[in-house]
Design a protein around this motif. Structure first.
Motif, short mmCIF file in Angstrom:
data_model
loop_
_atom_site.label_atom_id
_atom_site.label_comp_id
_atom_site.label_asym_id
_atom_site.label_seq_id
_atom_site.Cartn_x
_atom_site.Cartn_y
_atom_site.Cartn_z
N PRO A 160 0.83 -1.20 0.00
CA PRO A 160 0.00 0.00 0.00
C PRO A 160 0.88 1.26 0.00
O PRO A 160 1.82 1.36 0.79
CB PRO A 160 -0.78 -0.11 1.31
CG PRO A 160 0.08 -0.95 2.20
CD PRO A 160 0.93 -1.82 1.34
N CYS A 165 -7.00 -1.73 9.46
CA CYS A 165 -5.86 -2.62 9.22
C CYS A 165 -5.88 -3.78 10.22
O CYS A 165 -5.80 -3.57 11.43
CB CYS A 165 -4.54 -1.87 9.36
SG CYS A 165 -3.15 -3.02 9.27
N PRO A 166 -5.99 -5.02 9.74
CA PRO A 166 -6.10 -6.15 10.67
C PRO A 166 -4.80 -6.41 11.43
O PRO A 166 -4.81 -7.10 12.44
CB PRO A 166 -6.46 -7.33 9.77
CG PRO A 166 -6.06 -6.92 8.39
CD PRO A 166 -6.08 -5.43 8.33
N VAL A 168 -0.86 -2.03 11.65
CA VAL A 168 0.44 -1.50 11.22
C VAL A 168 0.37 -0.07 10.69
O VAL A 168 1.38 0.49 10.27
CB VAL A 168 1.13 -2.42 10.17
CG1 VAL A 168 1.34 -3.80 10.77
CG2 VAL A 168 0.34 -2.50 8.88
N VAL A 169 -0.83 0.53 10.68
CA VAL A 169 -0.95 1.91 10.21
C VAL A 169 -0.93 2.82 11.43
O VAL A 169 -1.61 2.56 12.43
CB VAL A 169 -2.25 2.11 9.40
CG1 VAL A 169 -2.30 3.53 8.81
CG2 VAL A 169 -2.38 1.08 8.31
N ILE A 213 2.83 3.39 7.32
CA ILE A 213 2.59 1.94 7.37
C ILE A 213 3.89 1.23 7.69
O ILE A 213 4.92 1.49 7.06
CB ILE A 213 2.01 1.47 6.01
CG1 ILE A 213 0.61 2.08 5.82
CG2 ILE A 213 1.94 -0.06 5.96
CD1 ILE A 213 0.03 1.90 4.44
N CYS A 223 3.22 -5.19 7.52
CA CYS A 223 2.10 -5.05 6.59
C CYS A 223 2.10 -6.26 5.67
O CYS A 223 3.10 -6.57 5.03
CB CYS A 223 2.23 -3.77 5.77
SG CYS A 223 1.20 -3.78 4.29
N LYS A 224 0.96 -7.00 5.62
CA LYS A 224 0.93 -8.23 4.83
C LYS A 224 0.38 -8.01 3.42
O LYS A 224 0.22 -8.95 2.65
CB LYS A 224 0.13 -9.31 5.55
CG LYS A 224 -1.35 -8.99 5.71
CD LYS A 224 -2.02 -10.02 6.61
CE LYS A 224 -3.43 -9.60 6.95
NZ LYS A 224 -3.97 -10.40 8.06
N GLY A 225 0.03 -6.76 3.12
CA GLY A 225 -0.39 -6.44 1.77
C GLY A 225 -1.79 -6.88 1.43
O GLY A 225 -2.13 -7.10 0.26
N CYS A 226 -2.65 -6.96 2.43
CA CYS A 226 -4.01 -7.47 2.18
C CYS A 226 -4.85 -6.49 1.38
O CYS A 226 -5.82 -6.88 0.73
CB CYS A 226 -4.70 -7.81 3.49
SG CYS A 226 -5.04 -6.36 4.51
N GLY A 227 -4.53 -5.19 1.45
CA GLY A 227 -5.26 -4.21 0.65
C GLY A 227 -6.55 -3.70 1.28
O GLY A 227 -7.29 -2.94 0.65
N ILE A 228 -6.80 -4.07 2.50
CA ILE A 228 -8.04 -3.63 3.15
C ILE A 228 -8.02 -2.11 3.31
O ILE A 228 -9.01 -1.42 3.07
CB ILE A 228 -8.22 -4.35 4.51
CG1 ILE A 228 -8.57 -5.81 4.25
CG2 ILE A 228 -9.33 -3.68 5.35
CD1 ILE A 228 -8.67 -6.67 5.48
N CYS A 229 -6.85 -1.56 3.67
CA CYS A 229 -6.75 -0.10 3.85
C CYS A 229 -7.11 0.62 2.55
O CYS A 229 -7.85 1.60 2.56
CB CYS A 229 -5.35 0.29 4.32
SG CYS A 229 -4.04 -0.38 3.28
S1 SF4 Z 1 -2.28 -3.66 3.21
FE1 SF4 Z 1 -3.38 -4.67 4.86
S2 SF4 Z 1 -1.81 -5.03 6.36
FE2 SF4 Z 1 -0.99 -3.52 4.99
S3 SF4 Z 1 -1.49 -1.62 5.93
FE3 SF4 Z 1 -3.12 -2.07 4.49
S4 SF4 Z 1 -4.62 -3.06 5.72
FE4 SF4 Z 1 -2.74 -3.11 6.89
#
Ligand code: SF4
Ligand code: SF4
Lengths: 104, 403, 197
Positions: free
Chosen positions: A31, A55-56, A59-60, A68, A73-79
């Motif tokens: 992200p 962010c689960p 990390v933000v 971040i 950050c696991k790169g889930c993309g939720i943010c």
């Molecule tokens: S990509 Fe996922 S883990 Fe990384 S900052 Fe966004 S929400 Fe958090």
């Protein structure tokens, strides 16, 4: 409260970056926040921070310019999905040969 | 001041739950438990009990609400029977694994199919491995006292407790009992505090996925993995026996009743033949024992009050020198034998002088248990020369079949 | 120590669902407990109850605590709240010789006489109406008949327990029904050799 003889082991822990282990290496996309669009960064006021909330992996940072922690950050993309002004882009990890740094 | 009364077992349980100061009740009615939850909801509606009654749409939800309430720091209670308990099964394991203190009354009833609303112990027996403490009451006074003690046990051990009592035999039978004074119960049972109470000021990750291995958390603290957490549950369930004895001793000091936390013995001091049973069935053997004693047979009855954790060494020490032990039970591990019998047999295995054993299954689905039949079964087992072969020992005998 | 089963008083109640046999048995349980019987256990028919269907309730009374909760096999006393049940149910099954049979019946006691048992009869239904109760309320009245014929508990204790149990449901009328039924009770002693002997 339990009797002192009882340890009462459960899966309970302080939430925070790294609670789920070193998830930074899991990323396929990372992200990147465009501070020219990000509301708190643009206005200089503590507002929005939905990325921080969602962010689960915690990390933000909840700062005027949200940052971040790429270590976790696991790169889930939720943010990126939650950002109401589309300030977060998910960029392919190959674009960052320098690893943890955000320079191409 | 004490309060003596004659009421049904379900009402006795409800009054005990009120005395214990339960704050959240979530339950779904099922025979023969229904009058218990009706009484609780009535007392709450009338303002005679200060608690929240959550009317749920199923037993699964009932226990889920208790899990939520206990996590939030409220003293929670539910009750069920039979298939209702089985519908909770998934949540039973959850409550135990999350180490949530709570108390549930199980008004024991046979499990369908076919439907039976009548009493046996299969419901509780089938859930013996869920990580709950299981105690069995055999009269109304024990329902009251055990329920009060169960709240303290659950809260001190952070392990949920099931208080079992026989459907109809106790739930719908009226007998005298006395209720302790509310102020004395308050002194006996300190306010509920959960180790991980939900608190926005102190957020925690609770019951998240655990990896097969232990891990270090964000503060560098080593956190057990699944296996470690489960090992601790097992160890602390064993330790809970000691705590149960301590609670009973304190209860006895305060209220003058108790002294038989793990088992209640009748005529066992010099007994050569000991009957082992749980719940009202154990009490039914008192007359049988008297009759056998009258005939010169040294018989006794051991009523098992705590089934999980199983008091293996207590029971083995007590029974290892007996000539014969007869286990009577209202439930079984299908395809094997009586579950209690199997537990008892394994507890006795390390003792070389162990007694001969007999296993009897009786009263399933409310089949009438005639005292005369019990007498005959025990008497036959006591007869000299009636040594069972290994094969016979492992084959349960059914009393009262109508085939 | 255990009391001998023979020293335990075992009362079996026959009524119809909704007729209040359980309440009647409960009142007698309370009254017995209050007069020094340490052990009482009252168990309704286990299972489903339907209005109008014959039901039975058992009451065990003893000096000491009662441990055996199995159903009554050989009662000392049988109480029948509705004489028509006599046509449907073998109410004297297991009744001990010389035992007492208490019946609410409009017929004179002679019509119910039995060789082996004491029989006590009163027209509790009629007396209940006279006492000011709704038609068909018989559970308070039958207690009076039982009290008179058995001598188990004195009338005043029974009356006090009735007043308490029925405190929200015409207590005075229920007590009056019990007192009137007590007074009207007819008793027939066992007649060895049969009713015509
Ligand atoms: S990509 Fe996922 S883990 Fe990384 S900052 Fe966004 S929400 Fe958090
Ligand atoms: S969600 Fe978007 S706008 Fe809101 S703080 Fe995060 S990056 Fe900025």
């Amino acid at each position: 409260m339990p009797d002192p003889r009882f340890k009462v082991l459960t899966s309970a822990s302080t939430s925070g970056p790294g609670d789920a282990g070193r998830t930074g290496s899991w990323r396929v996309e990372r992200p990147i926040i465009d501070y020219s669009r990000c509301t708190p960064a643009r206005t200089g006021k503590p507002s929005c921070h939905l990325c921080w909330l969602y962010c689960p992996d915690n990390v933000v940072s909840k700062s005027i310019e949200p940052t971040i922690d790429l270590e976790y950050c696991k790169g889930c993309g939720i943010c990126a999905e939650e950002c109401p002004v589309n300030a977060i882009a998910m960029v392919a990890e190959e674009e960052f040969p320098a690893g943890g740094k955000n320079e191409p | 001041m004490n309060h003596k009364m004659i009421e049904s077992g379900n009402v006795a349980a409800a009054l005990a739950v009120r005395l214990a100061g339960a704050e959240v009740i979530a339950a779904y009615p099922i025979t023969p438990q229904t009058p218990l939850t009706e009484k609780l909801s009535q007392m709450i509606t009338r303002g005679e009990m200060d608690a929240e009654y959550v009317a749920v749409e199923s037993e699964h939800s009932a226990l889920a609400v208790c899990i939520g309430a206990a996590s939030a720091g409220s003293r929670s209670f539910t009750a069920t029977s039979s298939n209702g308990l089985l519908y909770m099964s998934e949540q039973l394991h959850w409550a135990a694994g999350a180490r949530l203190p709570m108390v549930m009354c199980v008004v024991n009833r046979g499990v369908g199919a076919p439907w039976s609303v009548w009493n046996d112990h299969q419901d509780a027996i089938s859930q013996r491995d869920a990580g709950w403490i299981q105690v069995f009451a055999k009269d109304h006074q024990e329902i009251v006292d055990m329920t009060l003690k169960a709240f303290r046990l659950a809260e001190l051990t952070h392990i949920p407790v099931m208080v079992n009592y026989d459907g109809y035999y106790l739930s719908h039978t009226y007998m005298p009992f006395e209720l302790p004074d509310a102020a004395d119960v308050k002194a006996f049972l300190p306010p509920y505090e959960y180790l991980h109470t939900l608190d926005p000021e102190r957020p925690e990750s609770l019951n998240t996925v655990t990896l097969p291995d232990a891990r270090h958390d964000v503060n560098g603290v080593k956190r057990g993995g699944y296996m470690d957490i489960r090992h601790n549950l097992h160890e602390e369930m064993r330790l809970a026996m000691e705590v149960w004895e301590e609670i009973d001793a304190d209860f006895q000091r305060r209220f003058g009743r108790g002294g038989a936390p793990i088992f209640d013995l009748y005529q066992c001091d010099d007994a050569e033949f000991v009957v082992v049973a749980m719940g009202t069935l154990a009490n039914q053997f008192r007359d049988v024992v008297d009759r056998l004693r009258h005939e010169g047979i040294k018989a006794g009855v051991l009523s098992l009050q705590m089934y999980r954790p199983f008091p293996s060494s207590h029971i083995a020490n007590l029974l290892q020198s007996a000539k014969g032990v007869m286990v009577f039970e209202k439930g079984l591990s299908y395809g094997n034998q009586g579950a209690l019998f199997a537990d008892l047999k394994s507890a006795l295995y390390p003792f070389p002088a162990r007694p001969t054993l007999h296993n009897f299954i009786t009263g399933l689905g409310g089949r009438e248990i005639r005292t005369e039949d019990l007498y005959q079964a025990v008497k036959t087992s006591c007869e000299p020369g009636n040594q069972s072969s290994p094969e016979q020992t492992d084959t349960p005998q059914w009393i009262g079949l109508q085939l | 120590m255990q009391q001998e089963p023979s020293r335990m008083i075992q009362i079996r109640w026959h009524g119809r669902g909704g007729q209040g046999a359980i309440t009647a048995a409960k009142v007698v349980a309370e009254a017995s407990f209050n007069t020094g019987f340490g052990g009482v256990a009252m168990a309704p028919t286990f299972g489903t109850e339907r209005r109008g269907a014959p039901v039975c309730t058992s009451l065990k009374i003893a000096k000491g605590k009662i441990y055996d909760l199995s159903p009554i096999v050989s009662p000392n006393i049988v109480v029948v709240l509705d004489h028509l049940i006599l046509n449907e149910v073998d109410v004297t099954a297991g009744l001990q010789p010389g035992g007492l049979l208490v019946i609410n019946s409009p017929n004179p006691v002679e019509t119910h006489a039995l060789p082996d048992f004491r029989v006590a009869v009163a027209n509790v239904t009629k007396l209940g109406i006279e006492a000011g109760l709704r038609k068909g309320i018989v559970n308070s009245g039958i207690i009076g008949v039982l009290g008179r014929a058995s001598g188990l508990v004195d009338l005043d204790t029974l009356a006090a327990c009735i007043a308490e149990e029925f405190r929200d449901r015409k207590p005075d009328e229920n007590v009056r029904a019990a007192r009137m039924s007590y007074a009207a009770t007819q008793i027939h002693e066992p007649t060895p050799g049969g009713p015509d002997a």
